[in-house]
Write a protein that holds these residues in place. Structure first.
Motif, PDB file in Angstrom:
ATOM      1  N   THR A   6       3.323 -14.959   1.342  1.00  0.00           N
ATOM      2  CA  THR A   6       3.103 -13.728   0.572  1.00  0.00           C
ATOM      3  C   THR A   6       4.392 -13.176  -0.010  1.00  0.00           C
ATOM      4  O   THR A   6       4.361 -12.404  -0.962  1.00  0.00           O
ATOM      5  N   GLY A   7       5.522 -13.548   0.593  1.00  0.00           N
ATOM      6  CA  GLY A   7       6.788 -12.946   0.194  1.00  0.00           C
ATOM      7  C   GLY A   7       7.168 -11.760   1.067  1.00  0.00           C
ATOM      8  O   GLY A   7       8.200 -11.144   0.870  1.00  0.00           O
ATOM      9  N   VAL A   8       6.324 -11.445   2.031  1.00  0.00           N
ATOM     10  CA  VAL A   8       6.577 -10.342   2.963  1.00  0.00           C
ATOM     11  C   VAL A   8       6.724 -10.964   4.351  1.00  0.00           C
ATOM     12  O   VAL A   8       5.730 -11.406   4.935  1.00  0.00           O
ATOM     13  N   ILE A  37       2.489  -3.416  -5.251  1.00  0.00           N
ATOM     14  CA  ILE A  37       3.767  -3.957  -4.792  1.00  0.00           C
ATOM     15  C   ILE A  37       3.548  -5.245  -4.000  1.00  0.00           C
ATOM     16  O   ILE A  37       4.296  -6.217  -4.155  1.00  0.00           O
ATOM     17  N   LEU A  38       2.512  -5.278  -3.162  1.00  0.00           N
ATOM     18  CA  LEU A  38       2.188  -6.515  -2.447  1.00  0.00           C
ATOM     19  C   LEU A  38       1.881  -7.627  -3.449  1.00  0.00           C
ATOM     20  O   LEU A  38       2.347  -8.758  -3.294  1.00  0.00           O
ATOM     21  N   TYR A  40       3.007  -7.885  -6.492  1.00  0.00           N
ATOM     22  CA  TYR A  40       4.280  -8.264  -7.116  1.00  0.00           C
ATOM     23  C   TYR A  40       5.076  -9.188  -6.183  1.00  0.00           C
ATOM     24  O   TYR A  40       5.679 -10.161  -6.634  1.00  0.00           O
ATOM     25  N   GLN A  41       5.103  -8.858  -4.887  1.00  0.00           N
ATOM     26  CA  GLN A  41       5.828  -9.698  -3.930  1.00  0.00           C
ATOM     27  C   GLN A  41       5.219 -11.097  -3.871  1.00  0.00           C
ATOM     28  O   GLN A  41       5.942 -12.100  -3.810  1.00  0.00           O
ATOM     29  N   ASN A  44       6.252 -12.849  -7.008  1.00  0.00           N
ATOM     30  CA  ASN A  44       7.674 -13.167  -6.930  1.00  0.00           C
ATOM     31  C   ASN A  44       7.921 -14.380  -6.031  1.00  0.00           C
ATOM     32  O   ASN A  44       8.733 -15.252  -6.361  1.00  0.00           O
ATOM     33  N   GLN A  45       7.221 -14.458  -4.915  1.00  0.00           N
ATOM     34  CA  GLN A  45       7.354 -15.606  -4.018  1.00  0.00           C
ATOM     35  C   GLN A  45       6.947 -16.887  -4.755  1.00  0.00           C
ATOM     36  O   GLN A  45       7.608 -17.917  -4.635  1.00  0.00           O
ATOM     37  N   ALA A  69       8.458  -3.973 -11.592  1.00  0.00           N
ATOM     38  CA  ALA A  69       8.843  -5.117 -10.763  1.00  0.00           C
ATOM     39  C   ALA A  69      10.362  -5.262 -10.707  1.00  0.00           C
ATOM     40  O   ALA A  69      10.923  -5.596  -9.655  1.00  0.00           O
ATOM     41  N   PHE A  72      12.350  -3.521  -8.096  1.00  0.00           N
ATOM     42  CA  PHE A  72      12.367  -4.182  -6.790  1.00  0.00           C
ATOM     43  C   PHE A  72      13.150  -5.499  -6.841  1.00  0.00           C
ATOM     44  O   PHE A  72      13.061  -6.320  -5.930  1.00  0.00           O
ATOM     45  N   PHE A  74      12.589  -8.040  -8.749  1.00  0.00           N
ATOM     46  CA  PHE A  74      11.755  -9.195  -9.020  1.00  0.00           C
ATOM     47  C   PHE A  74      11.984  -9.583 -10.481  1.00  0.00           C
ATOM     48  O   PHE A  74      11.729  -8.772 -11.378  1.00  0.00           O
TER      49      PHE A  74
END
Length: 184
Positions: A6-8, A37-38, A40-41, A44-45, A69, A72, A74
């Motif tokens: 997920t990137g998180v 934001i989730l 976007y993460q 981004n991942q 984005a 953050f 990204f």
């Protein structure tokens, strides 16, 4: 089962490495809870891993999404320029929004897709010109619509077409939805 990060970091740990590959995950919450934001993460991942990504937005134009984005860190603008990311703003007041979304999903060869937020689609009228978009999407004959007693099944029906398109391309997707105020 393969997992898609997920990137998180903390979330990936809880999810045993990320979302199941080729899954569609609904992220629902109140306004401001971090759904976008989730998404976007997650995108981004995918960009970092060299994947093709699609971000469909129904409430912010492309330049606003990219600017948010970038706050953050990204690199969405660069990813768009390099063809790794497509940010697609869909105006829910346009007539053939469902068809446009489905066609973009089917033609793009995307590994990751985020639809943020699907809530406005539940309130938009449903128009479709091309009932032969893909053999994996089972469209109902328009004549059968007359037997439906209320509009809730029809709303679910056209959202199902979008989900079928996502499933047919084998991508991993996040779909966000706004929870009504006062819900828990």
């Amino acid at each position: 089962m393969n997992r898609v990060k997920t990137g998180v970091d903390g979330l990936d740990e809880v999810l045993n490495g990320g979302f199941p590959e080729e899954s569609i995950t609904l992220v629902s919450g109140l306004p401001g809870s971090g759904k976008s934001i989730l998404g976007y993460q997650f995108i981004n991942q995918g960009i970092q891993q060299g994947e093709r990504c699609l971000l469909i937005t129904l409430d912010r134009k492309e330049n606003k999404v990219i600017a948010q984005a970038e706050k953050f860190n990204f690199p969405f603008r660069k990813a768009v320029e390099e063809g790794k990311l497509k940010v697609l703003y869909m105006d829910v007041n346009k007539r053939y929004i469902y068809e446009t979304i489905i066609k973009e999903i089917l033609k793009g060869g995307y590994d990751r897709v985020v639809i943020d937020s699907i809530t406005p689609l539940t309130e938009a009228p449903f128009y479709l010109r091309d009932m032969s978009l893909n053999e994996n999407i089972n469209f109902i004959d328009p004549e059968d619509f007359s037997v439906m007693k209320e509009d809730i099944p029809l709303k679910r029906l056209h959202l199902r077409y979008i989900m079928d398109a996502l499933e047919s391309i084998g991508c991993t997707a996040i779909v966000t939805a706004e929870a009504p105020l006062g819900s828990t």
